[in-house]
Structures are given as C-alpha cells and as structure tokens.
Motif scaffolding. Structure first.
Motif, PDB file in Angstrom:
ATOM      1  N   ARG A   1       0.837  -1.198   0.000  1.00 39.49           N
ATOM      2  CA  ARG A   1       0.000   0.000   0.000  1.00 39.49           C
ATOM      3  C   ARG A   1       0.874   1.251   0.000  1.00 39.49           C
ATOM      4  NH1 ARG A   1      -3.501   2.017   5.163  1.00 39.49           N
ATOM      5  NH2 ARG A   1      -1.396   1.967   5.997  1.00 39.49           N
ATOM      6  N   ARG A   2       1.885   1.246   0.855  1.00 37.82           N
ATOM      7  CA  ARG A   2       2.791   2.392   0.951  1.00 37.82           C
ATOM      8  C   ARG A   2       3.583   2.574  -0.346  1.00 37.82           C
ATOM      9  NH1 ARG A   2       4.743   0.837   5.397  1.00 37.82           N
ATOM     10  NH2 ARG A   2       6.544  -0.300   4.611  1.00 37.82           N
ATOM     11  N   GLU A   3       4.108   1.465  -0.896  1.00 39.78           N
ATOM     12  CA  GLU A   3       4.889   1.552  -2.120  1.00 39.78           C
ATOM     13  C   GLU A   3       4.046   2.031  -3.295  1.00 39.78           C
ATOM     14  OE1 GLU A   3       8.276   0.996  -2.945  1.00 39.78           O
ATOM     15  OE2 GLU A   3       8.274   1.403  -0.784  1.00 39.78           O
ATOM     16  N   CYS A   4       2.794   1.596  -3.342  1.00 43.72           N
ATOM     17  CA  CYS A   4       1.912   2.012  -4.439  1.00 43.72           C
ATOM     18  C   CYS A   4       1.676   3.528  -4.382  1.00 43.72           C
ATOM     19  CB  CYS A   4       0.585   1.256  -4.347  1.00 43.72           C
ATOM     20  SG  CYS A   4      -0.421   1.378  -5.831  1.00 43.72           S
ATOM     21  N   LEU A   5       1.478   4.063  -3.186  1.00 46.25           N
ATOM     22  CA  LEU A   5       1.295   5.507  -3.051  1.00 46.25           C
ATOM     23  C   LEU A   5       2.557   6.265  -3.457  1.00 46.25           C
ATOM     24  CD1 LEU A   5      -0.710   5.629   0.297  1.00 46.25           C
ATOM     25  CD2 LEU A   5      -1.502   6.468  -1.901  1.00 46.25           C
ATOM     26  N   LEU A   6       3.716   5.745  -3.065  1.00 48.34           N
ATOM     27  CA  LEU A   6       4.968   6.397  -3.436  1.00 48.34           C
ATOM     28  C   LEU A   6       5.183   6.370  -4.946  1.00 48.34           C
ATOM     29  CD1 LEU A   6       7.277   5.071  -0.571  1.00 48.34           C
ATOM     30  CD2 LEU A   6       6.557   7.438  -0.923  1.00 48.34           C
ATOM     31  N   LYS A   7       4.845   5.244  -5.580  1.00 53.71           N
ATOM     32  CA  LYS A   7       4.984   5.146  -7.035  1.00 53.71           C
ATOM     33  C   LYS A   7       4.057   6.141  -7.733  1.00 53.71           C
ATOM     34  CE  LYS A   7       7.841   1.544  -7.307  1.00 53.71           C
ATOM     35  NZ  LYS A   7       9.193   1.640  -7.905  1.00 53.71           N
ATOM     36  N   LEU A   8       2.814   6.228  -7.272  1.00 58.55           N
ATOM     37  CA  LEU A   8       1.870   7.173  -7.867  1.00 58.55           C
ATOM     38  C   LEU A   8       2.342   8.609  -7.656  1.00 58.55           C
ATOM     39  CD1 LEU A   8      -1.573   5.579  -6.922  1.00 58.55           C
ATOM     40  CD2 LEU A   8      -0.651   5.890  -9.216  1.00 58.55           C
ATOM     41  N   ASN A   9       2.892   8.884  -6.485  1.00 61.41           N
ATOM     42  CA  ASN A   9       3.410  10.221  -6.215  1.00 61.41           C
ATOM     43  C   ASN A   9       4.539  10.572  -7.183  1.00 61.41           C
ATOM     44  OD1 ASN A   9       3.426  12.560  -4.207  1.00 61.41           O
ATOM     45  ND2 ASN A   9       5.573  11.943  -4.208  1.00 61.41           N
ATOM     46  N   GLU A  10       5.406   9.600  -7.440  1.00 58.43           N
ATOM     47  CA  GLU A  10       6.497   9.829  -8.390  1.00 58.43           C
ATOM     48  C   GLU A  10       5.959  10.065  -9.804  1.00 58.43           C
ATOM     49  OE1 GLU A  10       9.855  10.157  -8.037  1.00 58.43           O
ATOM     50  OE2 GLU A  10       9.287  10.361  -5.935  1.00 58.43           O
ATOM     51  N   GLN A  11       4.985   9.263 -10.189  1.00 53.28           N
ATOM     52  CA  GLN A  11       4.397   9.435 -11.517  1.00 53.28           C
ATOM     53  C   GLN A  11       3.761  10.819 -11.661  1.00 53.28           C
ATOM     54  OE1 GLN A  11       1.603   6.342 -12.425  1.00 53.28           O
ATOM     55  NE2 GLN A  11       3.191   4.805 -12.861  1.00 53.28           N
ATOM     56  N   ALA A  12       2.979  11.202 -10.647  1.00 48.88           N
ATOM     57  CA  ALA A  12       2.296  12.493 -10.722  1.00 48.88           C
ATOM     58  C   ALA A  12       3.296  13.642 -10.723  1.00 48.88           C
ATOM     59  CB  ALA A  12       1.330  12.624  -9.538  1.00 48.88           C
ATOM     60  N   ALA A  13       4.365  13.532  -9.914  1.00 43.52           N
ATOM     61  CA  ALA A  13       5.376  14.586  -9.876  1.00 43.52           C
ATOM     62  C   ALA A  13       6.092  14.702 -11.226  1.00 43.52           C
ATOM     63  CB  ALA A  13       6.387  14.298  -8.764  1.00 43.52           C
ATOM     64  N   ALA A  14       6.381  13.553 -11.848  1.00 42.72           N
ATOM     65  CA  ALA A  14       7.030  13.585 -13.161  1.00 42.72           C
ATOM     66  C   ALA A  14       6.124  14.255 -14.193  1.00 42.72           C
ATOM     67  CB  ALA A  14       7.384  12.170 -13.600  1.00 42.72           C
ATOM     68  N   MET A  15       4.812  13.987 -14.118  1.00 42.41           N
ATOM     69  CA  MET A  15       3.873  14.642 -15.031  1.00 42.41           C
ATOM     70  C   MET A  15       3.847  16.147 -14.806  1.00 42.41           C
ATOM     71  SD  MET A  15       0.670  11.969 -14.976  1.00 42.41           S
ATOM     72  CE  MET A  15       0.816  10.317 -15.637  1.00 42.41           C
ATOM     73  N   PHE A  16       3.885  16.554 -13.527  1.00 42.38           N
ATOM     74  CA  PHE A  16       3.868  17.982 -13.221  1.00 42.38           C
ATOM     75  C   PHE A  16       5.135  18.650 -13.740  1.00 42.38           C
ATOM     76  CE2 PHE A  16       4.725  21.604 -10.448  1.00 42.38           C
ATOM     77  CZ  PHE A  16       3.522  22.293 -10.532  1.00 42.38           C
ATOM     78  N   GLU A  17       6.276  17.971 -13.620  1.00 38.42           N
ATOM     79  CA  GLU A  17       7.549  18.531 -14.064  1.00 38.42           C
ATOM     80  C   GLU A  17       7.600  18.702 -15.577  1.00 38.42           C
ATOM     81  OE1 GLU A  17      10.537  15.960 -12.583  1.00 38.42           O
ATOM     82  OE2 GLU A  17      10.256  16.542 -10.488  1.00 38.42           O
ATOM     83  N   SER A  18       6.813  17.897 -16.296  1.00 39.93           N
ATOM     84  CA  SER A  18       6.840  18.007 -17.763  1.00 39.93           C
ATOM     85  C   SER A  18       6.355  19.375 -18.234  1.00 39.93           C
ATOM     86  CB  SER A  18       5.982  16.909 -18.385  1.00 39.93           C
ATOM     87  OG  SER A  18       4.594  17.159 -18.165  1.00 39.93           O
ATOM     88  N   GLY A  19       5.454  20.002 -17.466  1.00 40.39           N
ATOM     89  CA  GLY A  19       4.945  21.317 -17.830  1.00 40.39           C
ATOM     90  C   GLY A  19       3.872  21.302 -18.883  1.00 40.39           C
ATOM     91  N   GLU A  20       3.599  20.148 -19.498  1.00 39.90           N
ATOM     92  CA  GLU A  20       2.543  20.041 -20.505  1.00 39.90           C
ATOM     93  C   GLU A  20       1.176  20.049 -19.820  1.00 39.90           C
ATOM     94  OE1 GLU A  20       3.077  20.113 -23.686  1.00 39.90           O
ATOM     95  OE2 GLU A  20       5.268  20.134 -23.483  1.00 39.90           O
ATOM     96  N   GLU A  21       0.268  20.847 -20.333  1.00 37.36           N
ATOM     97  CA  GLU A  21      -1.027  21.036 -19.675  1.00 37.36           C
ATOM     98  C   GLU A  21      -1.769  19.725 -19.424  1.00 37.36           C
ATOM     99  OE1 GLU A  21      -3.846  23.054 -17.662  1.00 37.36           O
ATOM    100  OE2 GLU A  21      -1.972  23.877 -18.451  1.00 37.36           O
ATOM    101  N   PRO A  22      -1.915  18.823 -20.438  1.00 33.02           N
ATOM    102  CA  PRO A  22      -2.627  17.562 -20.175  1.00 33.02           C
ATOM    103  C   PRO A  22      -1.913  16.710 -19.119  1.00 33.02           C
ATOM    104  CG  PRO A  22      -2.383  17.937 -22.547  1.00 33.02           C
ATOM    105  CD  PRO A  22      -1.508  18.918 -21.866  1.00 33.02           C
TER     106      PRO A  22
END
Length: 916
Positions: free
Chosen positions: A790-811
């Motif tokens: 459960r903890r690892e899944c949340l950390l993985k999702l957090n990493e994915q979401a942060a990488a998407m935010f860093e891309s700067g692309e609106e979608p």
C-alpha cells in the motif's frame, strides 16, 4: 468591520456545520493588496489585520464619543509596553515602546524561556553591569505593561543566502501551558539581573563539569573512543584470560593412520618457504656431492596448497590472552585495574550527580513565590505545516468550559489533547510546528468566563450573547438554512421514490420474462426424492459451499467429499450409509483424534444411551486437551470413517506450518474454522453440509450418504446451534475470501506497474484485513506485507504524478494533479492515523517532493496550481475522507483462487524482508 461582525456572529449561533468566510476574506484581500504579487508572510498579515482593526475601532469610537478620549478595545486587549534600557556610544538611555505581537527567534533555542531571554537582551550588555564607562553598545528590554492577551510570534523562517530563497526552521521548541512573566518585568529588574548572573556562573561551571565527564566517557587518543571504565574492565578480562593453543598442524598430525609418518602427510614447503629455510645438514662434508634423495628433492615442482600455506602458526591461542604472566604479576595487575575502575566509576557518578544538581538549580531559579505573580495561561496555538512558501494552517484553542483542547482545521472542529498539540506544535516532528502562541492573563477571568444576563442573572450562551442586530442577522441565516435543508430532503425523497419505482418495474419485467421462459420450456422430470423443507440449511449455504452442477469450476469440494466416501467404503464395504454418518464431528483442535473403546456398561455421565442392538458398541473419540466424544459403532469397526477421513485431512492442513503463498484457509472453510477455534457445533454443521450436497456423484452410495447427512441436519435442534453465530462465522470467512481477492488483485496489478488500479484494491485489502485481524491472529493475512505494498503504491503514484507535473505540458500536469487529488491525498490520513514510522516517513517523502518545487522558477499557471494543491497535501488531519466504492471483484472458483493466490504471493514474497 461589519462583515467580520457577521462572520463571528455566525460562528457563534449558526446551525450550519461550517461558515463560509469568503466575503470577509475577499474584503481583507482588497484591503491588504500590495504592489508585490508575492504571498505575504502570516505574521505580516496578522500585523496588518490588528492595525486595520485598531484603526476601524478608533474611527468608530471617535464617532460615538465626541470630546472624550476613546478607548480602543484592540489596544486594551492586544498591546503592551516595554522599556528599552541600554548604552549607546557610552551613554545610557531608556525608551518606552509599545508592542503587539512580540517576535522571538527560534533557531538555536530549546524552549520559550530561552527565546525570551535572548530577545530581552541585545548586544553586549555586560557593559551595563560594569562600573567603568564602556563605549560598547547593548540594551535590555523590560516589560512595564503586559496586555491581557499576550501574543508571541515565533520566527520559523530564514533566508538561505546560498540558495537565494527562504527556508523553514523545523527545530523543536518547547513551550509551557503556564508561563510566568515575572522575570521579564521592569519592577523585578534588579533581582532578575542577580539571578541571571548566578545562572551564567552555574552554566560556566556546568560546561567545565560536562567537559570533564566527556573525558571519562570518551577515553582515548585515536578516532575511536570508549568509556574509561569499560577500557579498564577489558584490560582486566584480558589479563585474567588463560591461553588455549590450537594448531591446524596438530589436527593434521592426529589424523595420520597407524604405521604412517607425519612427514608423508605434510605437503612440501613452498618455494618461498624453501628459500627461507636453512640448508639441510648432511652426514658428509658440505662440499660433498648431493645424495640421490637430495637430487630428487630439487627436481620436485612445488605444488600450491592454499590451506597449508595460509595455516596459522602452531602456537597461536584460540582467543587473545597474555603469552607469559606470573601469578604475582597477575595479582598485582588485577588489584590495580580493579582499584582504578572503582575510582573511575565513582568519579563518573560524582560528576553526573553534580551536573544533575546544577540543572535542577537552574530550573528552580525562578520558582519562588515572588517570581510567580504574573501567570499567563496558554490559550491558542497556531500551527503551520509545509515549507517557507506554502503550507497548511490550523489552530488549537483551549475550551475552558469543556476543559479540553479543540482543533480547528478548515471545516473540521474536533476535540484534541495536549499530547496531540505537543506533537504538532513543538516541531522536530514531520514538517509541522507552531508559529504563533497566544497566552491570556490567568488573573483576568473575564476574558474567558461565562456571561450572565444583568437582569435575570441567567447564563448566556450562543445567540443570547449577541447584540440585537447580529441576533437578527443570524436568525435570518438559520431560517434560510432550514429552508435549504427542507428543499434538499424533498429532492432526495423524490429521487428515492423514483429509484424505488424503477426497481419495482425492473423486478416485474424480470418476473414476466422468467414466467414466459418457464412456460415455453420442456417439462422437467419429477424427482423421486423428497424435497427438503424451506428452512433447511441446503437452501442457505454460503456461496463457497454451493456447487450448482458437477461440471462447475468449484467441484473440487464435492470431489473431496466423494473421495472421503470412497475411502470409507473401501475399508468398510458392508457398512450402511447411516453408519458412515452416525458420528459426531470432532471439534477443531491440534492433535489428530485418538480412538479408544470403552466398556458399554459404564457410559459417560452426559450420554443418553438408547436401546443398543446386540452387534453395537460405544466408541470414544478422544481429543487431547478438549475431551472425549462418544459415538455408536457396529461390531467389527467404527462408523465415522467418511467424516473422519475428511476431517483428518483438513486438520492436517490446519496444523501444517506452510509458506505465505500456500494458504490452506482458502481451500476449505473448515481449515479457517479450526485455526480460529470455531465452536464444535458450528464446525459439525458445516462439515455435514458438505456431505449433504445434492451434486455428489449419482451412484447409490453417495446419494444415500447425502440423504442421511441432510436428515441429520434436520435433526439438529435449534437450541444446539446458534444460527446467528453460525452465520457470523461464515460471514467472516466470506470476508476473508473477499479480502484475499482484493489483496491478490492489487498485488497482481502492482506487479504489472498498473499503480492507479492497484491502489484501491490494496487500500480496501488493508482496511478489511485489519478488521479481520482485530478478531484474531489467524483471521486475516500478513499485515506488514499489505502495509508495504500500500505504501509503495502511493509512493509510485506520487512519483508518476510529480514527473507529469515537471513536464509542464497542460494535459500531463492536469492528469498528475488529478492522480494526487483523487487517489494519493485521500489516502494520506490512512497512513497518518496509525502513526507507524515507515508510513510517516513515506508521507514526509511525498510532501517534500512537492514542496521542493516552491523555490523553483515555473510558469504562473503552474505556480497557481501548485499553490492550490499544496494545502490539501499538507493537511495533517487524520479524518478519513470518503473513497470510491470498492472495485468490483471477479468471480473465482476455489481452485482458481488458490492457484492464482499462490502464484502472485510467491512472486511478491521473494522481496527481502528488510525491503518491506
């Protein structure tokens, strides 16, 4: 001002769960607009708010009282005065200044008194106390008048010159619930100076003692240091050790067979050894010709033998010990070491005692009654969690009437405790800490005391405290709220009625379709067997006991039953079906039943004996640590063979110590019941239900056993089995299987890196599993394993979401923030609620990842989205948010479930335990 009056009055008397402050906030935003678009510090906002309210009250007071000097309630409540005394360029000065919020530095101090001491003394104030006139500058602050509400502004932010951005100070700072301000008052200036000088002298002495103690506790001249007492103890142990020699050569020599020579067993020396050995002595002269043996020895090629070449010297002891020491030397050395160790221990204790006494003296320096005459009680603590540029705010306020702390966190107002306040406010734990402390004068109870009606003397509460205009305003808002609630209830009732009618129509359509299908189908042959009554268990079997047809995927249960019947029939071919089922099912216990034959003339006390036929006898099934159960058996064997074989198989499964992936509880409900110590009657009924299955093979033997088992179920009296308890046990097992499917599906999706779908399965698996484990250790699965994924899944999702935010692309940014808002943020309270170290660290990692963006340059739209999102992420509340409905589970037969579960869990359980 009027909008603030409306806001506070609604907070006093509104029926709503929370009050929307948007209108007041918008007015304040317009009033405090600055040329800079940067977000203001909270202390700046508070200063401006107090100044703005002071001006507003001043204007109102001047309008109401012409010619009189008006009193400003803001000044009377929140403002005090202090005297600044000091030396500037050799000249003494005294200035009186007014203060509202008193600023205190946090960095470098451990508690509030240390912060105040530092704030009251600025510069080199030693010159103030010296007789000679020094040119050095310094000043002291002494309070001449303290406000009823004393506010301390804790400076927890500093500017990092290297990084070029502000940073938050997370250091721990303790503060008391009762603060005595006597030592900071101008009237106590002289006595305070004396006590400060005494504390300074004690601290200097304390520093010397601590340095001396450190020399005892960290002794040595090298990089590694040890307590001196331990060093002496180790030396004493070494001196008294006896050498015990052991040589590998001796071990090899001892293995030489009789008649052999040691020289034949030892390998030849290496080239290096040969060079280091002296030349062998010969019987002839040194210049004589070599013998044949010598020539052969020179022609030998040296062989590399690692063990022999790296062997230890023959006389090396097994553990460190002196090689040579006489009894007299040992006696003298032990005496010296023992005496020195005792001296060192006594010196260490004396130093520690002196240090403790000095600490106690410093703590009690201001504890006399003369210095406890100005008490201030902690009333409110304002907390911030996050980093310098963004975060989440909430407050703790003491309720004197309920005598407890209340936590005000957005729309949530809950009871709290001093322990929770300390955890969130002192700092040094998570990223949360207090930034503002509000104390109230404990000798002015009017600040918090109840209000009474001047005419009737009755206690005023709620709306009664408000002036007429505000009371009317709140009353109108409550009437509007009542109307809104009534409209909502009407709308929901209408929706419920429509849904009910739709369900009735659907049910009627389904009935009509079923009726048409039945009438048009060919007639089925009538069964020659009698149908069971409506209240039989066969119609109420749990779904994992149901077997609709012999070809169904879950037919393994009926196959096990048929196998048990065949075994019993093979051993006792002449036995009737009634006899095979004429035994009481043994209760779930650890050892396998032992069967003992008792004398039929002396039946057990609780057994009601019926007329026995000449060929019958009594058989006792003995269960160790539980008791003996009596059954009837025909002469020549006993009649519980079919059930006994099945029970023995399941009991063996329940007793096996299996790996995580081979969970026999999933194979049969009886294994689950045995491991969790279900009552005997519930287990018996469950096992009989298995043999009463209609879908057993169609040979006569199985059909007969089915009929007899169903008949025995009918004969069980209602009072013998608590059906509510029976259903509860089966419901627990259904929950266990459902939890297993959630767990299995979540782990499988996690392995496939489908973290979005895996999260909900793992969340529900963990929650349901925790409920099961609360009833018993064997009711659920490994909690640590589920917690890890459960903890690892949340950390993985957090990493994915942060990488998407860093891309700067609106979608990408929208998708990433959607993952955080819809999946990660609602799950954070689940990690905080149990306060486990690894979960708390995971939350810190997730928050720090997003807070790290605050000091980075980014486009304005990204900055705005980040600012809106961070307060949700940094919310410290452990209130569980609502989730999506549990995901729908696929249907598995028991065989499929066991195989998939074993395969998936075997894959994840290979992760090292330290990784979990």
């Amino acid at each position: 001002m009027q909008e603030l009056r409306h806001l506070f009055s609604l907070m006093v008397g509104s029926k709503r769960k929370y009050v929307d402050p948007s209108r007041a906030v918008e007015i304040l935003k317009d009033a405090f607009k600055s040329s800079e678009s940067q977000q203001q510090d909270v202390s700046e906002f508070t200063h401006k708010l107090l100044d703005w309210l002071e001006d507003a009250f001043q204007m109102k007071a001047e309008e109401d009282r012409e010619g009189e000097k008006p009193k400003n309630p803001m000044v009377e409540l929140f403002y005090g005065r202090f005297l600044a005394v000091g030396v500037l360029e050799g000249k003494k000065f005294e200035n009186t200044e007014m203060f509202g919020q008193y600023p205190l530095q946090v960095n470098g101090f451990k508690d509030l008194h240390e912060c105040l001491e530092a704030a009251m003394i600025e510069g080199e104030i030693e010159s103030l106390h010296s007789a000679e006139n020094s040119a050095r500058s310094g000043q002291e602050h002494w309070f001449t008048e303290l406000p009823p509400v004393l506010t301390f502004e804790l400076s927890r932010f500093e500017f990092n010159q290297a990084l070029g951005r502000p940073e938050k100070i997370h250091n721990k700072l303790e503060f008391p619930s009762m603060l005595y301000m006597d030592r900071y008052m101008d009237r106590n200036r002289e006595i305070t100076r004396i006590k400060r000088e005494e504390i300074r002298r004690l601290k200097e002495h304390l520093t010397l003692l601590q340095q001396r103690l450190e020399r005892y506790l960290s002794y040595g001249s090298g990089p590694k240091r040890f307590p001196l007492a331990d060093v002496l103890q180790y030396a004493m142990e070494f001196a008294s050790s006896k050498p015990v020699c052991s040589s590998p050569v001796e071990d090899i020599d001892s293995s030489v067979p009789p008649g052999g020579t040691a020289g034949q067993q030892l390998p030849p020396p290496s080239t290096a050894e040969q060079e280091s050995l002296p030349p062998p002595e010969s019987s002839g002269s040194a210049s004589g010709p070599p013998t044949a043996s010598t020539a052969a020895q020179q022609q030998r090629v040296p062989i590399h033998k690692p063990f022999t070449q790296s062997r230890l010297p023959p006389d090396l002891p097994m553990h460190p010990a002196p090689r040579h020491i006489s009894e007299e030397e040992l006696r003298v050395l032990e005496g010296c070491l023992h005496r020195w160790r005792s001296e060192v221990e006594n010196d260490t204790r004396d130093l520690q005692g002196s240090i403790t006494r000095i600490h106690r003296t410093i703590e009690l320096m201001y504890s006399d009654k003369s210095m406890m005459q100005v008490p201030y009680r902690l009333h409110a603590v304002l907390v911030h969690e996050g980093q310098a540029n963004a975060g989440h705010y909430w407050a703790y306020i003491y309720d004197p009437h309920q005598r407890c702390w209340m936590k005000y966190n957005d729309i949530s107002v809950t009871k709290s405790s001093w322990e929770e306040l300390v955890r969130d406010s002192f700092g040094g734990y998570r990223n949360a800490s207090a930034y503002c402390l509000m104390y109230i004068n404990d000798k002015k109870p009017f600040l918090i005391e109840e209000e009474f009606d001047k005419e009737t003397g009755q206690l005023l509460s709620g709306m009664d405290k408000l002036p007429p205009d505000l009371k009317h305003y709140v009353k109108e808002d409550n009437e509007l709220f009542d109307k809104e609630v009534e409209e909502w209830d009407t709308l929901q009732a209408r929706k419920a009625q429509q849904e009910k009618l739709a369900m009735v129509a659907a049910a009627a359509a389904a009935c009509a379709a079923s009726s048409n299908s039945t009438s048009s189908s060919s007639p089925q042959p009538m069964s020659t067997e009698s149908s069971p009554p409506d209240n039989t268990v066969a119609q109420q079997e749990p779904e994992y006991m149901e077997q609709p047809s012999p070809t169904n995927d879950s037919k393994h249960l009926q196959e096990d039953t048929e196998r048990a019947i065949c075994r019993a029939a093979a051993e006792q071919e002449e036995r009737s079906p009634e006899a095979l089922l004429n035994a009481s099912v043994p209760p779930p216990t650890s050892p396998q039943p032992e069967v003992q034959v008792s004398n039929p003339s002396t039946p057990p006390p609780d057994l009601v004996m019926e007329d026995e036929s000449p060929g019958q006898r009594t058989v006792e099934v003995a269960i160790p640590n539980v008791g003996t159960f009596v059954i009837d058996s025909e002469e020549g064997g006993y009649d519980d063979e079919a059930i006994k074989l099945e029970y023995a198989r399941l009991l063996r499964f329940a007793q096996e110590d299996t790996s995580l992936e081979n969970d026999y509880r999933l194979q049969h409900v009886i294994v689950y019941f045995i491991q969790n110590q279900a009552p005997k009657k519930i287990l018996e009924r469950t096992l009989l239900t298995q043999f009463a299955d209609r879908n057993l093979a169609f040979d006569e033997r199985c059909k007969s056993i089915m009929n007899v088992a169903r008949a025995k179920l009918d004969l069980i009296k209602p009072e013998e089995v608590n059906m509510d308890e029976y259903e509860m046990w089966h419901q627990d097992y259904r929950n266990f299987r459902e939890t297993s499917v959630f767990m299995m599906t979540g782990l499988e999706l996690f392995q496939k890196t489908n973290y979005v779908e895996a999260l909900m399965y793992l969340i529900y698996a963990y929650q349901y599993n925790k409920e099961l484990l609360s009833k018993g250790l064997y009711r659920g699965h490994d909690e640590e394993l589920l917690s890890y994924y459960r903890r690892e899944c949340l950390l993985k999702l957090n990493e994915q979401a942060a990488a998407m935010f860093e891309s700067g692309e609106e979608p990408e940014v929208t998708t990433g923030l959607g993952i955080m808002n819809e999946l990660v943020v609602p799950c954070i309270p689940l990690l905080l609620v149990h306060d486990t170290e690894r979960d708390l660290l995971a939350v810190e990692d997730m928050r720090n990842r997003w807070c790290s963006y605050l000091g980075q340059e980014m486009e304005s739209n990204l900055q705005e989205k980040l600012t809106d999102f961070l307060p949700k992420l940094l919310d410290c509340s452990t209130e569980i948010k609502s989730f999506h409905d549990p995901p729908k589970l696929p249907s598995y037969s028991t065989l499929e479930l066991c195989e998939r579960f074993s395969r998936i869990v075997a894959a994840v359980s290979r992760i090292p335990s330290e990784g979990r």
